[in-house]
Write an enzyme that holds these catalytic residues in place. Sequence first.
Site, PDB file in Angstrom:
ATOM      1  N   ASP A  21       0.857  -1.181   0.000  1.00 62.47           N
ATOM      2  CA  ASP A  21       0.000   0.000   0.000  1.00 62.47           C
ATOM      3  C   ASP A  21       0.898   1.238   0.000  1.00 62.47           C
ATOM      4  O   ASP A  21       2.094   1.162   0.310  1.00 62.47           O
ATOM      5  CB  ASP A  21      -0.891  -0.054   1.249  1.00 62.47           C
ATOM      6  CG  ASP A  21      -1.723   1.190   1.439  1.00 62.47           C
ATOM      7  OD1 ASP A  21      -2.305   1.678   0.452  1.00 62.47           O
ATOM      8  OD2 ASP A  21      -1.788   1.681   2.583  1.00 62.47           O
ATOM      9  N   ASP A  23      -0.248   5.195   0.894  1.00 61.96           N
ATOM     10  CA  ASP A  23      -0.514   6.116   2.000  1.00 61.96           C
ATOM     11  C   ASP A  23      -0.648   5.357   3.319  1.00 61.96           C
ATOM     12  O   ASP A  23      -1.425   4.407   3.421  1.00 61.96           O
ATOM     13  CB  ASP A  23      -1.801   6.896   1.739  1.00 61.96           C
ATOM     14  CG  ASP A  23      -1.675   7.828   0.549  1.00 61.96           C
ATOM     15  OD1 ASP A  23      -1.145   8.928   0.723  1.00 61.96           O
ATOM     16  OD2 ASP A  23      -2.088   7.434  -0.565  1.00 61.96           O
ATOM     17  N   ASP A 199      -2.171  -0.487   5.777  1.00 63.75           N
ATOM     18  CA  ASP A 199      -2.578   0.069   7.072  1.00 63.75           C
ATOM     19  C   ASP A 199      -4.062   0.334   7.214  1.00 63.75           C
ATOM     20  O   ASP A 199      -4.572   0.466   8.329  1.00 63.75           O
ATOM     21  CB  ASP A 199      -1.850   1.402   7.300  1.00 63.75           C
ATOM     22  CG  ASP A 199      -2.441   2.521   6.457  1.00 63.75           C
ATOM     23  OD1 ASP A 199      -2.905   3.521   7.026  1.00 63.75           O
ATOM     24  OD2 ASP A 199      -2.453   2.389   5.221  1.00 63.75           O
TER      25      ASP A 199
END
Length: 247
Positions: A21, A23, A199
Site C-alpha cells: 500500500d 498512503d 494500514d
Amino acid sequence: MTHDFAIPPALDTTRHAAFLDFDGTLVELVEDPQAVAIAPGARDELASLARRLGGALAVVSGRRIADLDRFLSPARFAAAGVHGLERRRSPDGEVERLAGPETLDPVRNTIAAALEANQRLHLEDKDTALVIHYRTAPDLKDLAERIMAKATEGREDLVVMHGDCIVEVHPAGMDKGKAVAAMMEDAPFAGRIPVYVGDDTTDEFALRHVRNEGGVSIKVGGAEKASVAEFRLKDIAAVHAWIAAAS
C-alpha cells in the site's frame, strides 16, 4: 521486551512477491493528499528491492497510477491503482482501466452540489472513483457519509468504501484483494508467495486474500487497528526498515 504485534518474517527475494500500500504504509498521511512525499533514500531502497525481486513488487493503492508515478519518480513500479480499477503489470507496461469516468457522472454532480454548501469537505476526483476527504474536518464524518449515501442511493453497480478519514465510491466488482489475485496470475508474480503490507480498512481485502492463500499478511499500526493480518509492523519507519532488511 514485549509488544502488541507479531514481527513479520524477512522478505525472501527468491520466493516472495511484494504488494505494498502507499498512503500510511510507504508515506505518512497528511491533510493535503497531494502533499505527501517519500524520502529519496526510501524510494531508492524500494527500487532496489524491486530489482532483487525480479520485478515482483507492486504498489497497490486507492490512488491513480499516474499519481503514484509522480510521487515515486523517477522510480516506476508495477501497480494497481484505484483499488484495482487501474492496473499496470510491469513498470513500463500499459495502464489497463476496468471502467470509465462516465459511470460516476450522476454521483459526481450530486456530490459537487452538496459539497458546495459544505466547503470544509474536500472532493478528490480519480475519474473511476470519487473520494470525500474529512481529515481536516473530522466532526463532519457523519455528514460526509450521508452525502455519499444519498448520491449513491439505488446504484447497485457501485460500492462505497470507508477508509481513514475518507468515504469513497467506485464501480463494484473490484477491491485490493482481487487486484492482488489478478496480478499473481502473471509473471513475474506467478509462482511466488504473496506478501501484502497495508494500514487501512481498504487493505483488509488484500490482507485476507493473501492470508487465505498462504502468504504473508502484514498490518501497519498497533493492536488498536483490528485486522485479519497475521503480522504487524508498528509504523512507516518499521516498514522501511523491514524493506531494507530483505534477504
